[in-house]
Write an enzyme that holds these catalytic residues in place. Structure first.
Site, PDB file in Angstrom:
ATOM      1  N   LYS A 112      18.512 -14.871  62.133  1.00  0.00           N
ATOM      2  CA  LYS A 112      18.608 -14.030  63.331  1.00  0.00           C
ATOM      3  C   LYS A 112      17.438 -14.284  64.262  1.00  0.00           C
ATOM      4  O   LYS A 112      17.598 -14.246  65.481  1.00  0.00           O
ATOM      5  CB  LYS A 112      18.659 -12.544  62.941  1.00  0.00           C
ATOM      6  CG  LYS A 112      19.999 -12.137  62.342  1.00  0.00           C
ATOM      7  CD  LYS A 112      20.105 -10.625  62.213  1.00  0.00           C
ATOM      8  CE  LYS A 112      21.473 -10.227  61.665  1.00  0.00           C
ATOM      9  NZ  LYS A 112      21.584  -8.795  61.473  1.00  0.00           N
ATOM     10  N   LYS A 194      29.404 -18.784  57.760  1.00  0.00           N
ATOM     11  CA  LYS A 194      30.176 -17.622  57.288  1.00  0.00           C
ATOM     12  C   LYS A 194      30.874 -16.936  58.462  1.00  0.00           C
ATOM     13  O   LYS A 194      30.399 -16.999  59.603  1.00  0.00           O
ATOM     14  CB  LYS A 194      29.269 -16.652  56.533  1.00  0.00           C
ATOM     15  CG  LYS A 194      28.247 -15.963  57.381  1.00  0.00           C
ATOM     16  CD  LYS A 194      27.614 -14.778  56.668  1.00  0.00           C
ATOM     17  CE  LYS A 194      26.699 -14.069  57.655  1.00  0.00           C
ATOM     18  NZ  LYS A 194      26.185 -12.808  57.293  1.00  0.00           N
ATOM     19  N   LYS A 197      30.600 -11.219  62.624  1.00  0.00           N
ATOM     20  CA  LYS A 197      30.893 -10.384  63.789  1.00  0.00           C
ATOM     21  C   LYS A 197      30.186 -10.881  65.036  1.00  0.00           C
ATOM     22  O   LYS A 197      30.609 -10.630  66.135  1.00  0.00           O
ATOM     23  CB  LYS A 197      30.395  -8.954  63.523  1.00  0.00           C
ATOM     24  CG  LYS A 197      31.264  -8.169  62.598  1.00  0.00           C
ATOM     25  CD  LYS A 197      30.765  -6.742  62.465  1.00  0.00           C
ATOM     26  CE  LYS A 197      29.647  -6.668  61.445  1.00  0.00           C
ATOM     27  NZ  LYS A 197      29.400  -5.295  60.948  1.00  0.00           N
TER      28      LYS A 197
END
Ligand code: AMP
Ligand code: TRP
Length: 330
Positions: A112, A194, A197
């Protein structure tokens, strides 16, 4: 020791098939075995910037999704993390015994932080200490999550042991519960990452709120592997393996059975059948989410009751923690 299950999802968008297969599907099964607490972790969500209005919408959508997939509020407690203030308090305390080097090793943080290099908040870094608080506050024994959360649960165990050694036996050491197959559902548009969202393309995931046409379109356009055999082989056939895994979870049919059915058939046949299976499974979930959102009374009642149940345990535990650490007055 009494078993207790706790898990949570960040209300950052509509949940997808990866969240469902990796986490929520396990929750539905486990609630028949243990007392369960399912949290909507809005304090975690704000570790990356959220629109305040949208965040509140997402909190309710996530709660509606928990119920729509089959979490039974008569058995399980569904609550919003920020409404039980002890999460933030314990998160702070645990942050004081968590080491910078441990947080620097977290792959979720590294991923992130890389994506928003110029805007990494302190909260994103200390995120795992707050997650440890979520878990340890309730004497949780079992944490059903997808594989990507394994490292956070491991760190939670380390923090719990360290606290116990320093301040005396206080926390139960929890265990992650991870599916054998489906702990990591990959993106439809890229089977090397993966399903997420926060993917840049909506073609990456199937949201539990997608309509039938969208589901079909996304599956028909999914990336496939070279060759044409339909076999389960994560190394050589990552895309087909991912589609077979989703198929297995949508229908309960074994991978072997699916391989047999599609022997000699093409990728197009597999995708058509998979689209039908996903629509049959996700369609009713989507309709229930819409029902809960249309009449929020039931949702509010569930969230009130969940908060009260969680608060009771959190209050008791934090009294002990404050005393052990020496905070406030006797
Ligand atoms: P998040 O969306 O990051 O809040 O994740 C909520 C839950 O879904 C966690 O237990 C994750 O491990 C799980 N999860 C998220 N993405 C996937 C995925 N692609 N495959 C399997 N599980 C997932
Ligand atoms: N970090 C988890 C995720 O991104 C969400 C989470 C926060 C969680 N607190 C938790 C999961 C406690 C299990 C238990 O998916």
């Amino acid at each position: 020791m009494k078993s207790l299950c706790l898990s949570g999802v960040q209300p950052t968008n509509f949940l997808h098939v990866g969240n469902y297969i990796g986490a929520l599907k396990q929750w539905v099964e486990i609630q028949h075995r243990f007392p369960c607490y399912f949290c909507i972790v809005d304090l975690h969500a704000i570790t990356v910037a959220q629109d305040p209005k949208q965040l509140r919408e997402n909190v309710l959508n996530t709660a509606a999704t928990y119920l729509a997939v089959g979490i039974d509020p008569k058995r399980s407690h569904v609550f919003i993390q920020s409404e039980v203030h002890e999460h933030a308090e314990l998160g702070w305390i645990l942050g004081t015994i968590t080491r910078i080097a441990e947080l620097e090793r977290m792959t979720q943080f590294k991923d992130k932080a890389k994506r928003r290099a110029d805007n990494v908040g302190v909260g994103l870094f200390t995120y795992p200490a707050l997650m440890a608080a979520d878990i340890l506050l309730y004497d949780t024994t079992v944490v059903p999550v997808g594989e990507d959360q394994m490292q956070h649960v491991e760190l939670t165990r380390t923090i719990a042991r360290r606290f116990n050694t320093t301040f005396g036996d206080t926390f139960v050491i929890p265990q992650a519960l991870i599916q054998k197959q489906g702990a990591r559902i990959m993106g439809l548009d890229d089977p090397s990452v993966k399903m997420s969202k926060s993917a840049t393309s909506t073609m990456n995931y199937i949201a539990l709120t997608d309509d039938d046409d969208t589901i079909r379109k996304k599956i028909m356009r999914a990336v496939t592997d070279s060759g044409k055999d339909i076999v389960y082989d994560p190394d050589k056939k990552p895309a087909v393996t991912n589609l077979l895994t989703i198929f297995h979870h949508m229908t309960g049919r074994t991978i072997k059975d699916l391989e047999n059915e599609f022997e000699g058939k093409g990728y197009g046949d597999l995708k058509k059948a998979l689209a039908d299976a996903v629509i049959a499974h996700v369609g009713p979930i989507r309709d229930k989410i819409a029902e809960y959102r249309k009449d929020p009374k039931e949702l509010m009642r569930v969230l009130d009751a969940g908060r009260d149940a969680a608060q009771e345990l959190a209050t008791t535990k934090m009294k002990i923690v404050r005393e052990r650490v020496g905070l406030g007055r006797a």
